[in-house]
Write a protein that holds these residues in place. Sequence first.
Motif, short mmCIF file in Angstrom:
data_model
loop_
_atom_site.label_atom_id
_atom_site.label_comp_id
_atom_site.label_asym_id
_atom_site.label_seq_id
_atom_site.Cartn_x
_atom_site.Cartn_y
_atom_site.Cartn_z
N LYS A 46 -6.52 -6.94 6.28
CA LYS A 46 -7.59 -7.26 7.14
C LYS A 46 -7.66 -6.69 8.70
CE LYS A 46 -6.42 -11.76 8.31
NZ LYS A 46 -6.79 -13.34 8.38
N TYR A 47 -6.22 -6.25 8.88
CA TYR A 47 -5.96 -5.75 10.26
C TYR A 47 -5.88 -3.98 10.25
CZ TYR A 47 -4.51 -10.56 11.05
OH TYR A 47 -4.47 -11.85 11.07
N GLY A 48 -6.19 -3.56 9.11
CA GLY A 48 -6.22 -2.24 8.87
C GLY A 48 -4.88 -1.45 8.45
N VAL A 49 -3.85 -2.32 8.40
CA VAL A 49 -2.65 -1.78 8.03
C VAL A 49 -2.36 -1.38 6.74
CG1 VAL A 49 0.01 -2.36 7.92
CG2 VAL A 49 -1.28 -3.08 10.00
N VAL A 50 -2.00 -0.11 6.38
CA VAL A 50 -1.89 0.45 4.97
C VAL A 50 -0.46 -0.14 4.28
CG1 VAL A 50 -1.83 2.52 3.72
CG2 VAL A 50 -3.19 2.49 5.59
N ASN A 51 -0.54 -0.51 3.33
CA ASN A 51 0.44 -0.85 2.35
C ASN A 51 0.70 -0.15 1.21
OD1 ASN A 51 2.23 -2.16 0.56
ND2 ASN A 51 1.51 -4.20 0.62
N PHE A 52 1.89 0.95 1.49
CA PHE A 52 1.94 1.91 0.40
C PHE A 52 2.57 1.39 -0.83
CE2 PHE A 52 2.28 4.14 4.45
CZ PHE A 52 1.72 5.51 3.85
N ASN A 53 2.75 0.05 -0.74
CA ASN A 53 3.36 -0.22 -2.34
C ASN A 53 2.13 -0.84 -3.27
OD1 ASN A 53 6.16 -0.33 -1.61
ND2 ASN A 53 6.00 -2.53 -0.46
N ARG A 54 0.99 -0.79 -2.64
CA ARG A 54 0.04 -1.03 -3.27
C ARG A 54 -0.99 0.43 -3.83
NH1 ARG A 54 -3.81 -5.72 -1.88
NH2 ARG A 54 -4.01 -5.72 -4.11
N LEU A 55 -0.47 1.39 -3.20
CA LEU A 55 -0.98 2.84 -3.67
C LEU A 55 -0.71 3.23 -5.01
CD1 LEU A 55 -0.75 4.73 -0.30
CD2 LEU A 55 -2.81 4.06 -1.41
N LYS A 94 -8.00 14.30 -10.23
CA LYS A 94 -8.21 14.14 -8.93
C LYS A 94 -7.30 14.05 -8.11
CE LYS A 94 -12.21 12.40 -5.92
NZ LYS A 94 -13.11 11.94 -6.01
N LYS A 95 -6.97 14.70 -6.85
CA LYS A 95 -6.02 14.46 -6.06
C LYS A 95 -6.60 13.69 -4.98
CE LYS A 95 -3.87 18.92 -7.29
NZ LYS A 95 -3.51 20.38 -6.73
N TRP A 96 -5.39 13.14 -4.12
CA TRP A 96 -5.75 12.51 -2.95
C TRP A 96 -6.59 13.50 -1.92
CZ3 TRP A 96 -5.47 7.57 -1.92
CH2 TRP A 96 -4.91 6.64 -2.48
N GLY A 97 -7.53 13.23 -1.40
CA GLY A 97 -7.98 14.02 -0.46
C GLY A 97 -9.50 14.70 -0.83
N ASP A 98 -9.56 14.62 -2.12
CA ASP A 98 -10.25 15.63 -2.87
C ASP A 98 -11.92 15.31 -2.38
OD1 ASP A 98 -8.65 17.17 -4.25
OD2 ASP A 98 -9.20 16.44 -6.14
N GLY A 99 -12.15 14.14 -1.98
CA GLY A 99 -13.53 13.65 -1.41
C GLY A 99 -13.60 13.70 0.16
N CYS A 100 -12.69 14.78 0.59
CA CYS A 100 -12.91 14.74 2.33
C CYS A 100 -13.37 16.13 2.67
CB CYS A 100 -11.46 14.41 2.90
SG CYS A 100 -10.89 13.00 2.70
N MET A 101 -14.22 15.82 3.48
CA MET A 101 -14.65 17.30 4.22
C MET A 101 -13.64 17.78 5.29
SD MET A 101 -18.77 16.58 4.96
CE MET A 101 -18.85 17.98 6.09
N GLY A 102 -13.01 16.74 5.87
CA GLY A 102 -12.04 17.46 6.79
C GLY A 102 -10.89 16.22 7.14
N ASN A 110 0.46 5.43 -7.83
CA ASN A 110 1.09 6.73 -8.15
C ASN A 110 1.50 7.59 -6.83
OD1 ASN A 110 0.69 6.46 -11.13
ND2 ASN A 110 -1.56 7.10 -10.68
N PHE A 111 1.96 6.59 -5.84
CA PHE A 111 2.28 7.22 -4.45
C PHE A 111 3.59 7.88 -4.66
CE2 PHE A 111 4.57 6.93 -0.60
CZ PHE A 111 3.67 7.67 0.04
N GLU A 112 3.68 9.09 -4.15
CA GLU A 112 4.85 10.02 -4.18
C GLU A 112 5.38 10.54 -2.82
OE1 GLU A 112 5.27 12.67 -7.33
OE2 GLU A 112 4.41 11.44 -8.92
N ARG A 113 6.47 10.64 -2.25
CA ARG A 113 6.64 11.35 -0.98
C ARG A 113 6.65 12.72 -1.12
NH1 ARG A 113 11.68 11.18 1.25
NH2 ARG A 113 12.54 10.63 -0.66
#
Length: 85
Positions: free
Chosen positions: A71-80, A1-9, A82-85
């Motif tokens: 809790k402030y809504g900030v995304v921490n990319f280090n916690r994702l 499953k890829k990122w964004g597969d569960g999105c309508m738009g 298999n994140f790849e640019r």
Amino acid sequence: KKWGDGCMGINLGLDSQDITLSGWQASIIPHQGGHIGDRIYTLKIKAGPGYPLDPPEMTFIEQVAMPCVNKYGVVNFNRLNNFER
């Protein structure tokens, strides 16, 4: 499953007040009625001077419960996983 597969738009647009083209806003529309719920999520995105080598700053406007978002809504990319640019 890829990122964004569960999105309508996903919508993406420049912040109307930013002449540097580094400020963006995005809306994510998931499949409604699913495990995410009946919501539309809004993000503010800021591409800093190190972009694209450094990830952009991303902040959810609405509260979300994700391990990579504080809790402030900030995304921490280090916690994702298999994140790849």
